[in-house]
Design an enzyme around this catalytic site. Structure first.
Site, mmCIF file in Angstrom:
data_model
loop_
_atom_site.group_PDB
_atom_site.id
_atom_site.type_symbol
_atom_site.label_atom_id
_atom_site.label_comp_id
_atom_site.label_asym_id
_atom_site.label_seq_id
_atom_site.Cartn_x
_atom_site.Cartn_y
_atom_site.Cartn_z
ATOM 1 N N ASP A 1 0.824 -1.204 0.000
ATOM 2 C CA ASP A 1 0.000 0.000 0.000
ATOM 3 C C ASP A 1 0.864 1.263 0.000
ATOM 4 O O ASP A 1 0.347 2.377 -0.131
ATOM 5 C CB ASP A 1 -1.000 0.010 1.154
ATOM 6 C CG ASP A 1 -0.354 -0.123 2.524
ATOM 7 O OD1 ASP A 1 0.882 -0.197 2.611
ATOM 8 O OD2 ASP A 1 -1.102 -0.166 3.523
ATOM 9 N N SER A 2 2.182 1.077 0.088
ATOM 10 C CA SER A 2 3.123 2.189 -0.129
ATOM 11 C C SER A 2 2.968 2.778 -1.518
ATOM 12 O O SER A 2 3.433 3.893 -1.780
ATOM 13 C CB SER A 2 4.564 1.717 0.087
ATOM 14 O OG SER A 2 4.817 0.517 -0.632
ATOM 15 N N ASP B 1 -1.115 -6.083 -0.407
ATOM 16 C CA ASP B 1 -1.520 -5.461 0.853
ATOM 17 C C ASP B 1 -3.027 -5.225 0.887
ATOM 18 O O ASP B 1 -3.619 -4.774 -0.102
ATOM 19 C CB ASP B 1 -0.838 -4.099 1.016
ATOM 20 C CG ASP B 1 0.344 -4.147 1.962
ATOM 21 O OD1 ASP B 1 0.398 -5.065 2.805
ATOM 22 O OD2 ASP B 1 1.198 -3.255 1.865
ATOM 23 N N LYS C 1 -1.732 -9.371 2.663
ATOM 24 C CA LYS C 1 -1.009 -8.977 3.873
ATOM 25 C C LYS C 1 -1.887 -8.070 4.723
ATOM 26 O O LYS C 1 -2.559 -7.176 4.195
ATOM 27 C CB LYS C 1 0.303 -8.267 3.546
ATOM 28 C CG LYS C 1 1.114 -7.904 4.816
ATOM 29 C CD LYS C 1 2.527 -7.473 4.484
ATOM 30 C CE LYS C 1 2.621 -6.072 3.929
ATOM 31 N NZ LYS C 1 2.190 -5.037 4.921
ATOM 32 N N GLU D 1 -1.900 -5.722 8.412
ATOM 33 C CA GLU D 1 -1.141 -5.094 9.485
ATOM 34 C C GLU D 1 -1.841 -5.301 10.818
ATOM 35 O O GLU D 1 -3.059 -5.150 10.921
ATOM 36 C CB GLU D 1 -0.976 -3.589 9.231
ATOM 37 C CG GLU D 1 -0.039 -3.257 8.090
ATOM 38 C CD GLU D 1 0.274 -1.766 8.007
ATOM 39 O OE1 GLU D 1 0.015 -1.037 8.986
ATOM 40 O OE2 GLU D 1 0.781 -1.338 6.949
ATOM 41 N N GLU E 1 8.690 -4.582 10.884
ATOM 42 C CA GLU E 1 9.136 -3.279 10.379
ATOM 43 C C GLU E 1 9.529 -2.353 11.523
ATOM 44 O O GLU E 1 8.901 -2.339 12.587
ATOM 45 C CB GLU E 1 8.037 -2.614 9.549
ATOM 46 C CG GLU E 1 8.455 -1.256 8.983
ATOM 47 C CD GLU E 1 7.500 -0.674 7.968
ATOM 48 O OE1 GLU E 1 7.755 0.444 7.487
ATOM 49 O OE2 GLU E 1 6.491 -1.347 7.638
#
Length: 278
Positions: free
Chosen positions: A51-52, A90, A120, A122, A189
């Site tokens: 999602d970056s 993501d 993915k 978070e 991270e």
């Protein structure tokens, strides 16, 4: 409908990545586009459609600018451009936090519309229910603990994790929750090096480090950071393996000079009355 991906059976699966725990380090990079996926596919084990992309390609200040539609579109492009790497997409903020049912529906849409191998999520203890539900639905899940970019506003910035005993204990609880919920691997991270190394030894699934530890089972970087395309601040944990900022700027400057001097296009770049090919 998922895109038609040739030689899909040659791809690394999430289960193959899981079995790499403690073995040859797992090579991961982000990818957001078809041409970059093609260039990276031969060199990596895993491509993350992070999602970056909201920051790197769309100019948002944080990853919170990513939408489900955005992630699916870039996931489709990366799947078209790759044939070997395990592709993980993501799940963007807002697509899974509300409930397990929401998480499964969003994950199913991502997989169905891209053909990717995994998603993915978070979060640790707070997202264990969502991870378990997605995994139970037959969709492989990569976890993500430590510094969580989707929580940057709630955390008051990008804060390194693992600097207090209380936070270290929380990280281990998150690690245990993610693993127990059924994740096949986990990104760590922005975490103190020794803590990330201890987490790697503690867990039975592979850890993928970014700003973490060389002892992690694999490493990931944002591709634009790694090749020197990032125009703003480059994080401390990034090693630039190329300087494409200078290459692109120099190429644009030369092009501009040739256009203004009318030396481009030249005879070799225009069409004659004969049957030239484009």
């Amino acid at each position: 409908m998922a895109p038609d991906v040739s030689a899909a059976d040659t791809r690394l699966s999430a289960e193959t990545i899981r079995r790499r725990k403690g073995g040859v380090p797992i090579v991961c990079l982000t990818a957001y586009t078809y041409p970059v996926a093609r260039l990276l596919d031969d060199h990596v084990d895993l491509l993350l459609v992070g999602d970056s992309v909201a920051m790197v390609l769309h100019g948002h200040k944080t990853t919170l600018g990513a939408s489900l539609e955005m992630m699916i579109a870039h996931g489709q492009a990366v799947m078209r451009g790759s044939a070997k790497a395990c592709v993980v997409v993501d799940m963007p903020a807002g697509s899974y936090e509300d409930s397990a049912a929401q998480a499964v529906a969003s994950a199913r849409r991502i997989v169905d519309e891209t053909g990717c191998q995994a998603v993915k999520v978070e979060g640790g203890v707070d997202m264990a229910g969502q991870i378990a539900a997605i995994a139970a639905a037959g969709i492989p899940v990569m976890g993500h603990i430590g510094l969580l970019p989707q929580s940057v506003e709630k955390d008051g910035g990008y804060r390194i994790k693992g600097r207090t005993q209380e936070n270290v204990a929380a990280l281990f609880r998150d690690a245990d929750a993610v693993e127990k919920a059924g994740a096949f691997s986990v990104v760590i991270e922005g975490t103190v090096e020794t803590v990330a190394a201890d987490l790697t030894r503690h867990m039975s699934i592979p850890t993928i480090g970014i700003g973490a530890s060389g002892d992690c089972d694999g490493q990931i970087l944002v591709i634009d950071d790694m090749v020197g395309l990032t125009v703003d601040r480059v994080p401390k944990f990034v090693k630039e393996y190329a300087d494409l900022r200078s290459v692109i700027s120099d190429a644009a400057a030369r092009y501009a000079a040739e256009v203004r001097s009318r030396t481009f296009p030249g005879p070799g770049h225009v069409f004659s009355a004969s049957k030239d090919k484009a």
